[in-house]
Design an enzyme around this catalytic site. Structure first.
Site, PDB file in Angstrom:
ATOM      1  N   MET A  51     -20.348  21.842 -18.126  1.00  0.00           N
ATOM      2  CA  MET A  51     -19.875  22.255 -19.393  1.00  0.00           C
ATOM      3  C   MET A  51     -20.824  22.758 -20.075  1.00  0.00           C
ATOM      4  O   MET A  51     -21.220  22.789 -21.640  1.00  0.00           O
ATOM      5  CB  MET A  51     -19.074  21.116 -20.064  1.00  0.00           C
ATOM      6  CG  MET A  51     -17.799  20.768 -19.285  1.00  0.00           C
ATOM      7  SD  MET A  51     -16.588  19.883 -20.522  1.00  0.00           S
ATOM      8  CE  MET A  51     -17.492  18.402 -20.850  1.00  0.00           C
ATOM      9  N   GLY A  52     -22.297  22.959 -19.698  1.00  0.00           N
ATOM     10  CA  GLY A  52     -23.188  23.374 -20.213  1.00  0.00           C
ATOM     11  C   GLY A  52     -24.164  22.276 -20.790  1.00  0.00           C
ATOM     12  O   GLY A  52     -24.218  21.219 -20.214  1.00  0.00           O
ATOM     13  N   ALA A  53     -25.047  22.770 -21.410  1.00  0.00           N
ATOM     14  CA  ALA A  53     -26.379  21.769 -22.120  1.00  0.00           C
ATOM     15  C   ALA A  53     -26.970  21.288 -20.600  1.00  0.00           C
ATOM     16  O   ALA A  53     -27.255  20.090 -20.317  1.00  0.00           O
ATOM     17  CB  ALA A  53     -25.989  20.541 -22.712  1.00  0.00           C
ATOM     18  N   HIS A  59     -27.858  19.386 -13.069  1.00  0.00           N
ATOM     19  CA  HIS A  59     -27.042  20.521 -12.703  1.00  0.00           C
ATOM     20  C   HIS A  59     -28.047  21.351 -11.995  1.00  0.00           C
ATOM     21  O   HIS A  59     -27.456  22.007 -10.890  1.00  0.00           O
ATOM     22  CB  HIS A  59     -27.072  21.229 -14.121  1.00  0.00           C
ATOM     23  CG  HIS A  59     -25.749  20.229 -14.958  1.00  0.00           C
ATOM     24  ND1 HIS A  59     -26.344  19.925 -16.181  1.00  0.00           N
ATOM     25  CD2 HIS A  59     -24.467  19.975 -14.957  1.00  0.00           C
ATOM     26  CE1 HIS A  59     -25.327  19.344 -16.856  1.00  0.00           C
ATOM     27  NE2 HIS A  59     -24.301  19.161 -16.103  1.00  0.00           N
ATOM     28  N   GLN A  96     -10.026  18.537 -21.443  1.00  0.00           N
ATOM     29  CA  GLN A  96     -10.771  17.211 -20.975  1.00  0.00           C
ATOM     30  C   GLN A  96     -11.040  16.324 -22.216  1.00  0.00           C
ATOM     31  O   GLN A  96     -11.349  15.141 -21.844  1.00  0.00           O
ATOM     32  CB  GLN A  96     -11.998  17.372 -20.240  1.00  0.00           C
ATOM     33  CG  GLN A  96     -11.966  18.319 -18.891  1.00  0.00           C
ATOM     34  CD  GLN A  96     -13.385  18.703 -18.458  1.00  0.00           C
ATOM     35  OE1 GLN A  96     -13.367  19.489 -17.765  1.00  0.00           O
ATOM     36  NE2 GLN A  96     -14.179  17.791 -18.507  1.00  0.00           N
ATOM     37  N   GLN A 129     -29.307  11.432 -15.355  1.00  0.00           N
ATOM     38  CA  GLN A 129     -29.350  12.479 -16.242  1.00  0.00           C
ATOM     39  C   GLN A 129     -27.737  12.817 -16.870  1.00  0.00           C
ATOM     40  O   GLN A 129     -27.030  13.012 -15.981  1.00  0.00           O
ATOM     41  CB  GLN A 129     -30.178  13.723 -15.589  1.00  0.00           C
ATOM     42  CG  GLN A 129     -31.562  13.463 -15.461  1.00  0.00           C
ATOM     43  CD  GLN A 129     -32.357  14.499 -14.958  1.00  0.00           C
ATOM     44  OE1 GLN A 129     -31.995  15.657 -15.028  1.00  0.00           O
ATOM     45  NE2 GLN A 129     -33.764  14.305 -14.911  1.00  0.00           N
ATOM     46  N   SER A 130     -27.733  13.095 -18.010  1.00  0.00           N
ATOM     47  CA  SER A 130     -26.455  13.753 -18.400  1.00  0.00           C
ATOM     48  C   SER A 130     -26.646  14.548 -19.679  1.00  0.00           C
ATOM     49  O   SER A 130     -27.509  14.225 -20.376  1.00  0.00           O
ATOM     50  CB  SER A 130     -25.517  12.443 -18.864  1.00  0.00           C
ATOM     51  OG  SER A 130     -24.318  12.834 -19.781  1.00  0.00           O
TER      52      SER A 130
END
Length: 255
Positions: free
Chosen positions: A1-3, A8, A32, A155-156
């Site tokens: 979803m980006g960021a 990723h 979501q 990481q998130s």
């Protein structure tokens, strides 16, 4: 979803090992999010994301609009029953139905041979695997290992919400899961190991603990409260709130 973060990008690198061309989608999926969640404030920086993807050799970035993903009058959705209603599904009952629907559509749009999803979102990974098996998508689903900071925090994108003090304390979630895995490996019963882990998370300053559970890695069902038999492979999953940020994590547990 980006960021996008290092986790990723590690998925892109794994995809490049498996395929001659790599595609990444960026889409903040409205289905979501429940009313009152952070859809409007979810971090978005597509230009920076595209630059990061290019740096690891991604060949194509797909950035569909909401109208492309959900045509006017849309009434079709994908539901993976059972697994979607456990663990995170108890607290976010809408979430995995939105995930299954959007991933099915992304597969139809991009038509990949393989798709890589992070193990950090372990329940999501298993639900996508079930959907692919049940619906016969010709896609090989690969799990990518969780990428962690030096203190163990997974990481998130939502880690951006943490204050400096919250960021220091947040690593306790992974530490509690790790301690539970060690305790289970020496024959401690799940109820004892899980209660100890919950106490550690609470003591670290998390304002709310949604769950810490020991489950079958394939079905996501809770395991019985008996010591793990030798050779057993299970999964420890946890979700807790640090300030306004909900963090999830999971690790393997074996004996």
């Amino acid at each position: 979803m980006g960021a996008l973060h290092g986790g990723h990008l590690s998925l892109v690198e794994k995809a490049r090992e498996k395929a001659s061309r790599t595609v990444a989608s960026i889409f903040v999926n409205p289905t979501q999010f429940a009313p009152g969640e952070d859809f409007d404030t979810y971090p978005r920086d597509p230009e920076a994301d595209i630059s990061k993807l290019a740096s690891v050799g991604c060949d194509l970035v797909y950035l569909p609009t909401v109208e492309e993903m959900y045509p006017d009058g849309n009434t079709t959705n994908v539901r993976v029953e059972g697994m979607s209603d456990l663990l995170d599904g108890v607290y976010r009952p809408h979430f995995f139905y939105g995930v299954a629907t959007v991933v099915a559509r992304l597969f139809l749009h991009a038509q990949p041979d393989v798709a890589v999803f992070g193990e950090k979102d372990y329940q999501q990974l298993q639900i996508i695997r079930r959907m692919v098996r049940d619906l016969g998508f010709p896609v090989d689903i690969i799990g990518g290992e969780t990428t962690r900071d030096a203190d163990g925090l997974a990481q998130s994108s939502r880690n951006l919400y943490l204050t400096a003090d919250e960021r220091i304390a947040a690593g306790a979630l992974q530490a509690a899961l790790h301690r539970a895995s060690v305790r289970l490996a020496i024959g401690v019963t799940p109820s004892v190991a899980l209660d100890e882990a919950r106490a550690l998370v609470t003591a670290a300053g998390f304002r709310k603990l949604d769950y810490i559970s020991l489950v079958d890695p394939d079905t996501l069902l809770d395991l019985p409260d008996v010591p793990l038999a030798p050779g057993t492979v299970a999964r420890l999953l946890g979700a807790a709130w640090m300030g306004k940020t909900r963090l999830i994590d999971n690790i393997s547990a074996t004996r």
